[in-house]
Design an enzyme around this catalytic site. Sequence first.
Site, PDB file in Angstrom:
ATOM      1  N   LYS A  45       0.789  -1.165  -0.140  1.00  0.00           N
ATOM      2  CA  LYS A  45      -0.051   0.013  -0.113  1.00  0.00           C
ATOM      3  C   LYS A  45       0.846   1.279  -0.168  1.00  0.00           C
ATOM      4  CE  LYS A  45      -3.770   2.452   0.285  1.00  0.00           C
ATOM      5  NZ  LYS A  45      -4.542   2.557  -0.666  1.00  0.00           N
ATOM      6  N   SER A  46       0.523   2.275  -0.441  1.00  0.00           N
ATOM      7  CA  SER A  46       1.416   3.552  -0.558  1.00  0.00           C
ATOM      8  C   SER A  46       1.187   4.035   0.725  1.00  0.00           C
ATOM      9  CB  SER A  46       0.602   4.699  -1.600  1.00  0.00           C
ATOM     10  OG  SER A  46       0.991   4.237  -2.846  1.00  0.00           O
ATOM     11  N   CYS A 128      -1.223   9.107  -7.877  1.00  0.00           N
ATOM     12  CA  CYS A 128      -2.555   8.916  -7.263  1.00  0.00           C
ATOM     13  C   CYS A 128      -3.415  10.286  -7.689  1.00  0.00           C
ATOM     14  CB  CYS A 128      -2.803   8.727  -5.827  1.00  0.00           C
ATOM     15  SG  CYS A 128      -4.287   8.768  -4.825  1.00  0.00           S
ATOM     16  N   THR A 191      -4.633   4.929 -11.661  1.00  0.00           N
ATOM     17  CA  THR A 191      -6.178   5.036 -12.071  1.00  0.00           C
ATOM     18  C   THR A 191      -6.414   6.337 -12.661  1.00  0.00           C
ATOM     19  OG1 THR A 191      -6.551   6.024  -9.952  1.00  0.00           O
ATOM     20  CG2 THR A 191      -6.875   3.709 -10.178  1.00  0.00           C
ATOM     21  N   GLY A 215      -9.532  -1.287 -13.478  1.00  0.00           N
ATOM     22  CA  GLY A 215     -10.166  -2.424 -13.829  1.00  0.00           C
ATOM     23  C   GLY A 215     -10.115  -2.632 -15.318  1.00  0.00           C
ATOM     24  N   GLY A 242      -6.365  -3.331 -15.429  1.00  0.00           N
ATOM     25  CA  GLY A 242      -7.200  -4.126 -16.106  1.00  0.00           C
ATOM     26  C   GLY A 242      -6.789  -5.494 -16.441  1.00  0.00           C
TER      27      GLY A 242
HETATM   28  C1  LIG Z   1      -9.026   0.195  -4.104  1.00  0.00           C
HETATM   29  C2  LIG Z   1      -7.805   0.568  -4.743  1.00  0.00           C
HETATM   30  C3  LIG Z   1      -6.477   1.195  -4.150  1.00  0.00           C
HETATM   31  C4  LIG Z   1      -5.392   1.596  -4.615  1.00  0.00           C
HETATM   32  N1  LIG Z   1      -4.397   2.169  -3.979  1.00  0.00           N
HETATM   33  C5  LIG Z   1      -3.413   2.583  -4.500  1.00  0.00           C
HETATM   34  C6  LIG Z   1      -2.331   3.180  -3.731  1.00  0.00           C
HETATM   35  O1  LIG Z   1      -2.376   3.253  -2.680  1.00  0.00           O
HETATM   36  N2  LIG Z   1      -0.938   3.738  -4.567  1.00  0.00           N
HETATM   37  C7  LIG Z   1      -0.857   3.478  -5.630  1.00  0.00           C
HETATM   38  O2  LIG Z   1       0.152   3.533  -6.338  1.00  0.00           O
HETATM   39  N3  LIG Z   1      -1.989   2.854  -6.414  1.00  0.00           N
HETATM   40  C8  LIG Z   1      -3.043   2.451  -6.052  1.00  0.00           C
HETATM   41  N4  LIG Z   1      -4.200   2.081  -6.782  1.00  0.00           N
HETATM   42  C9  LIG Z   1      -3.914   1.748  -8.363  1.00  0.00           C
HETATM   43  C10 LIG Z   1      -3.493   0.473  -8.637  1.00  0.00           C
HETATM   44  O3  LIG Z   1      -2.374   0.121  -7.853  1.00  0.00           O
HETATM   45  C11 LIG Z   1      -3.274   0.470 -10.235  1.00  0.00           C
HETATM   46  O4  LIG Z   1      -2.353   1.109 -10.678  1.00  0.00           O
HETATM   47  C12 LIG Z   1      -4.739   0.484 -10.874  1.00  0.00           C
HETATM   48  O5  LIG Z   1      -5.809   0.104 -10.222  1.00  0.00           O
HETATM   49  C13 LIG Z   1      -4.892  -0.011 -12.262  1.00  0.00           C
HETATM   50  O6  LIG Z   1      -4.504  -1.438 -12.132  1.00  0.00           O
HETATM   51  P1  LIG Z   1      -5.856  -2.527 -11.927  1.00  0.00           P
HETATM   52  O7  LIG Z   1      -6.956  -2.215 -13.101  1.00  0.00           O
HETATM   53  O8  LIG Z   1      -5.208  -3.922 -11.972  1.00  0.00           O
HETATM   54  O9  LIG Z   1      -6.635  -2.337 -10.645  1.00  0.00           O
HETATM   55  C14 LIG Z   1      -5.351   1.383  -6.184  1.00  0.00           C
HETATM   56  C15 LIG Z   1      -6.318   0.854  -6.671  1.00  0.00           C
HETATM   57  C16 LIG Z   1      -7.564   0.614  -6.162  1.00  0.00           C
HETATM   58  C17 LIG Z   1      -8.609  -0.384  -7.017  1.00  0.00           C
END
Ligand SMILES: Cc1cc2nc3c(=O)[nH]c(=O)nc-3n(C[C@H](O)[C@H](O)[C@H](O)COP(=O)(O)O)c2cc1C
Length: 305
Positions: A45-46, A128, A191, A215, A242
């Site tokens: 987690k960050s 973020c 995201t 996603g 995703g």
């Molecule tokens: C619930 C949630 C919490 C996240 N928290 C962080 C975070 O603390 N630090 C970070 O760099 N990215 C965070 N992300 C982004 C993810 O690491 C990732 O870059 C992004 O969701 C795209 O990948 P995915 O589609 O597989 O989720 C978070 C994503 C989600 C869904």
Amino acid sequence: MTDLSVEVCGLRLRNPTMLASGVLDETGKSMLAVAKAGAGAIVTKSIGRDPRVGHPNPTVVELDHGLLNAMGLPNPGIELYAEEINEAKKSGIPIIGSVFGGTEEEIADLAMLMERSGADAVELNLSCPHAKGYGAELGSTPERVESICRLTRGKTKVPILAKLTPNTSSIADLARAAERGGAHCIVAINTLKGMAIDPESRQPILGNKFGGLSGPAIKPVGVRCVYEIYEAVQIPIIGVGGIASGKDAIEYMMAGASAVQIGTAVWTEGTGIFGKVCKEMSKFMKENGYATPRELVGVAHPARR
Ligand SMILES: Cc1cc2nc3c(=O)[nH]c(=O)nc-3n(C[C@H](O)[C@H](O)[C@H](O)COP(=O)(O)O)c2cc1C
């Protein structure tokens, strides 16, 4: 089973899948469970300097093709989190400590503390989209990305991963800046900034109004970003956004990623996703004559064909 092991910026991974920052990585125990399920590495987690509760509820909206979240970077602060890293290290796989901060110096100092806590590498959250004063607010210009990476490089010895935002006109420019500043690897993407409104109450749903979309909906954006970055820099890239199947991971690798991260699919499908993605990757590689994951990297670029 095909040998899926890879090496990315000095980190040896038993397979190219990593847990993305933010899902199931707040405690050492949950990270151990992810390692047991087969992930090749884990991003924490960050973590910031001080404890932080995050944004008010609701913090997540589940959509048809993804999640919209505005967690607001809740975390216990670097001092307490060291215990979780210690626990996660028992897994034997690389643990990558993600950090965020409000100034360039703070980020570099946190990276140093993360290294002291035992992290095998640091991931700088420069991306973020929903925490005021942090993340993308610092990581949106090449100048700041470069200077944050340079400062961090001066204070750490472990590999530095710069996690970039897609909410920009040129992610390739940000990647070039990170490389100039001394980052060892690019992580793309975080995201996409978005929002959802409830028509009945006429109000934004998220407590923070704006959030980050993740996603399946963002996969084409992530693949495009990795493709552009691959043409812009020499350092390795880790693709994220995703991924929920072996073919999704392979798409990212063909665009130029040396490894991938998975976040939302862990949320929606559980930790079994790592085994599933690896099995599907192996099958595709066997059927298509790829002996190692490295052979997939960048093959979608004309110059590599
Ligand atoms: C619930 C949630 C919490 C996240 N928290 C962080 C975070 O603390 N630090 C970070 O760099 N990215 C965070 N992300 C982004 C993810 O690491 C990732 O870059 C992004 O969701 C795209 O990948 P995915 O589609 O597989 O989720 C978070 C994503 C989600 C869904």
